[in-house]
Design an enzyme around this catalytic site. Structure first.
Site, PDB file in Angstrom:
ATOM      1  N   THR A   1      -4.805   6.938   9.238  1.00  0.00           N
ATOM      2  CA  THR A   1      -4.788   5.890   8.226  1.00  0.00           C
ATOM      3  C   THR A   1      -6.179   5.283   8.135  1.00  0.00           C
ATOM      4  O   THR A   1      -6.917   5.279   9.111  1.00  0.00           O
ATOM      5  CB  THR A   1      -3.745   4.802   8.572  1.00  0.00           C
ATOM      6  N   GLY A   2      -6.552   4.808   6.964  1.00  0.00           N
ATOM      7  CA  GLY A   2      -7.874   4.208   6.810  1.00  0.00           C
ATOM      8  C   GLY A   2      -8.580   4.727   5.574  1.00  0.00           C
ATOM      9  O   GLY A   2      -7.943   5.037   4.565  1.00  0.00           O
ATOM     10  N   ASP A   3      -9.892   4.817   5.640  1.00  0.00           N
ATOM     11  CA  ASP A   3     -10.702   5.255   4.512  1.00  0.00           C
ATOM     12  C   ASP A   3     -10.553   6.760   4.349  1.00  0.00           C
ATOM     13  O   ASP A   3     -11.296   7.563   4.908  1.00  0.00           O
ATOM     14  CB  ASP A   3     -12.170   4.892   4.750  1.00  0.00           C
ATOM     15  N   GLY A   4      -9.583   7.141   3.545  1.00  0.00           N
ATOM     16  CA  GLY A   4      -9.230   8.546   3.410  1.00  0.00           C
ATOM     17  C   GLY A   4     -10.324   9.413   2.846  1.00  0.00           C
ATOM     18  O   GLY A   4     -10.419  10.604   3.171  1.00  0.00           O
TER      19      GLY A   4
ATOM     20  N   SER B   1       0.794  -1.221   0.000  1.00  0.00           N
ATOM     21  CA  SER B   1       0.000   0.000   0.000  1.00  0.00           C
ATOM     22  C   SER B   1       0.832   1.278   0.000  1.00  0.00           C
ATOM     23  O   SER B   1       0.292   2.377  -0.057  1.00  0.00           O
ATOM     24  CB  SER B   1      -0.935   0.010   1.214  1.00  0.00           C
TER      25      SER B   1
ATOM     26  N   ARG C   1      -7.890  10.104  -8.599  1.00  0.00           N
ATOM     27  CA  ARG C   1      -8.200  10.266  -7.176  1.00  0.00           C
ATOM     28  C   ARG C   1      -6.955  10.602  -6.357  1.00  0.00           C
ATOM     29  O   ARG C   1      -5.898  10.015  -6.528  1.00  0.00           O
ATOM     30  CB  ARG C   1      -8.837   8.985  -6.644  1.00  0.00           C
ATOM     31  N   VAL C   2      -7.084  11.584  -5.477  1.00  0.00           N
ATOM     32  CA  VAL C   2      -6.085  11.897  -4.467  1.00  0.00           C
ATOM     33  C   VAL C   2      -6.751  11.710  -3.119  1.00  0.00           C
ATOM     34  O   VAL C   2      -7.840  12.236  -2.878  1.00  0.00           O
ATOM     35  CB  VAL C   2      -5.556  13.342  -4.612  1.00  0.00           C
ATOM     36  N   GLY C   3      -6.121  10.956  -2.238  1.00  0.00           N
ATOM     37  CA  GLY C   3      -6.722  10.649  -0.950  1.00  0.00           C
ATOM     38  C   GLY C   3      -6.384  11.654   0.125  1.00  0.00           C
ATOM     39  O   GLY C   3      -5.982  12.791  -0.142  1.00  0.00           O
ATOM     40  N   ASP C   4      -6.510  11.213   1.371  1.00  0.00           N
ATOM     41  CA  ASP C   4      -6.285  12.116   2.502  1.00  0.00           C
ATOM     42  C   ASP C   4      -4.816  12.298   2.836  1.00  0.00           C
ATOM     43  O   ASP C   4      -4.449  13.288   3.480  1.00  0.00           O
ATOM     44  CB  ASP C   4      -7.026  11.601   3.732  1.00  0.00           C
TER      45      ASP C   4
ATOM     46  N   THR D   1      -1.629   3.598   4.185  1.00  0.00           N
ATOM     47  CA  THR D   1      -0.756   4.756   4.356  1.00  0.00           C
ATOM     48  C   THR D   1       0.312   4.459   5.386  1.00  0.00           C
ATOM     49  O   THR D   1       0.041   3.799   6.379  1.00  0.00           O
ATOM     50  CB  THR D   1      -1.556   5.985   4.860  1.00  0.00           C
TER      51      THR D   1
ATOM     52  N   THR E   1       1.809   7.035   0.323  1.00  0.00           N
ATOM     53  CA  THR E   1       0.864   5.968  -0.005  1.00  0.00           C
ATOM     54  C   THR E   1       0.702   5.834  -1.508  1.00  0.00           C
ATOM     55  O   THR E   1       0.991   6.768  -2.265  1.00  0.00           O
ATOM     56  CB  THR E   1      -0.514   6.270   0.621  1.00  0.00           C
TER      57      THR E   1
END
Length: 367
Positions: free
Chosen positions: A279-282, A72, A256-259, A228, A246
């Protein structure tokens, strides 16, 4: 970690007495354990060798980028809907709040270092996509695609499975087949939109089918795939820094760009208070800036006394649970005295840390 001490010295035959702040010991905390512990160890080694907190965060995250921690972080995994692996990263200086972030990087692999260059050599905070890649080339980074044969193999298997699972919502065809999809303007779909994760705990008698949209199903299936590396470091001078790196969610929608590269979401740090990383569902967590919120909870102000890192992390997670009760995520925190704690929801979670008194890297199981 830091104490005030009297120092006496002679200056031009005059005895001078001053107070100085002396900080002893170094500290590193990392959002994960297991294969991520090499990163914790490298960050701490950097501190022991007189590196700064920024150096420690960069070097620690670079280890996971090179070792592809848990598939990841780093190159060669988690392709998007166009088959490409893309990388996000950020780094933050807790002394002056400087931040460098990059997102959707496909042509380079050492993204935590590129983020530090953004912080150091621009007055900007976040660069993404082709523009960020052009900047990386300009300052001397050598292109090296994040996509590999492994990425493409994962993508091909996903295509053969009719692009399942995926992150599309409110598109019936997306539950059984690949795109393109014929969708109406959102204004015409107000009455039949599924709320997916957007289900508040206070709602009564919510049908179970409305409790699970595509996004939630995918994270439920993959929540053990840590998404992450988030790291916070304290150096011998008491300076703090944080960083993330990440390759994002597997099969994410292209672009897509996450958190992780979002200040206050992926991580946040204030050397006078402490630092946190998430960390997790960004896609859910970035809406709440949990790292920023947790740091503010540890801060002493006129209205509230400072919360412990454990309580601060729990409060940050609870704010999300109150709206998205089944989301998967965690927050780790450390204050500027080296006290640490974490909280998690709907996922197995253990973090690692190293300090001057820990006798190597230690692991704390949270859930």
């Amino acid at each position: 970690f830091c104490t005030m001490r009297l120092v006496f010295f002679n200056f031009v035959s005059v005895l001078v007495v001053i107070w100085i702040t002396v900080c002893e010991g170094n500290f590193v905390i990392n959002t994960w354990s297991g294969v991520f512990e090499d990163a914790t160890a490298e960050a701490y080694r950097t501190l022991v060798e007189d590196g700064s907190a920024l150096d420690a965060v960069e070097q620690g995250c670079k280890v996971c980028e090179a070792e592809q921690c848990d598939t990841s972080v780093g190159y060669g995994n988690h392709p998007d809907t166009n088959s490409y692996t893309s990388l996000d990263a950020m780094i933050m200086n807790g002394n002056n709040f400087d931040v460098g972030s990059v997102g959707y990087i496909r042509k380079f692999r050492d993204v935590i270092s590129i983020a530090r260059y953004v912080m150091t050599y621009t007055s900007q905070t976040l660069l993404v996509g082709e523009g960020a890649e052009e900047f990386a080339s300009m300052v001397g980074f050598v292109p090296h695609s994040a996509t590999t044969n492994q990425s493409i193999s994962i993508y091909n298997s996903w295509k053969e499975a009719n692009c399942q699972p995926n992150f599309y919502e409110n598109i019936p065809e997306a539950t059984t087949q690949c795109g393109p999809y014929n969708v109406p303007p959102p204004s015409q779909r107000k009455l039949d939109l599924k709320p997916s994760l957007r289900v508040e705990k206070k709602h009564k008698a919510v049908p179970q089918e409305l409790m699970t949209g595509g996004n939630e199903r995918l994270w439920a299936a993959n929540k053990e795939n840590h998404d992450t590396i988030g790291m916070v470091a304290i150096d011998a001078l008491g300076s703090m820094a944080c960083g993330t790196s990440t390759n994002g969610a597997n099969h994410k929608v292209a672009g897509r760009v996450g958190d992780s590269p979002i200040t206050g979401a992926g991580c946040y740090v204030n050397s006078k208070v402490g630092g946190c990383a998430a960390t997790g569902d960004g896609d859910v967590m970035m809406r709440f800036l949990p790292s920023f919120y947790a740091v503010t909870q540890m801060e002493n102000n006129a209205f509230t006394s400072p919360a412990s890192p454990q309580v601060a992390a729990a409060r940050a997670i609870q704010r999300i649970v109150d709206v998205f009760p089944s989301f998967s995520g965690a927050v780790v925190c450390v204050n500027n005295e080296g006290l640490h704690g974490a909280a998690a929801n709907n996922m197995s979670f253990a973090y690692s840390y190293a300090s001057s008194t820990s006798n190597g890297v230690q692991v704390v199981t949270v859930a």
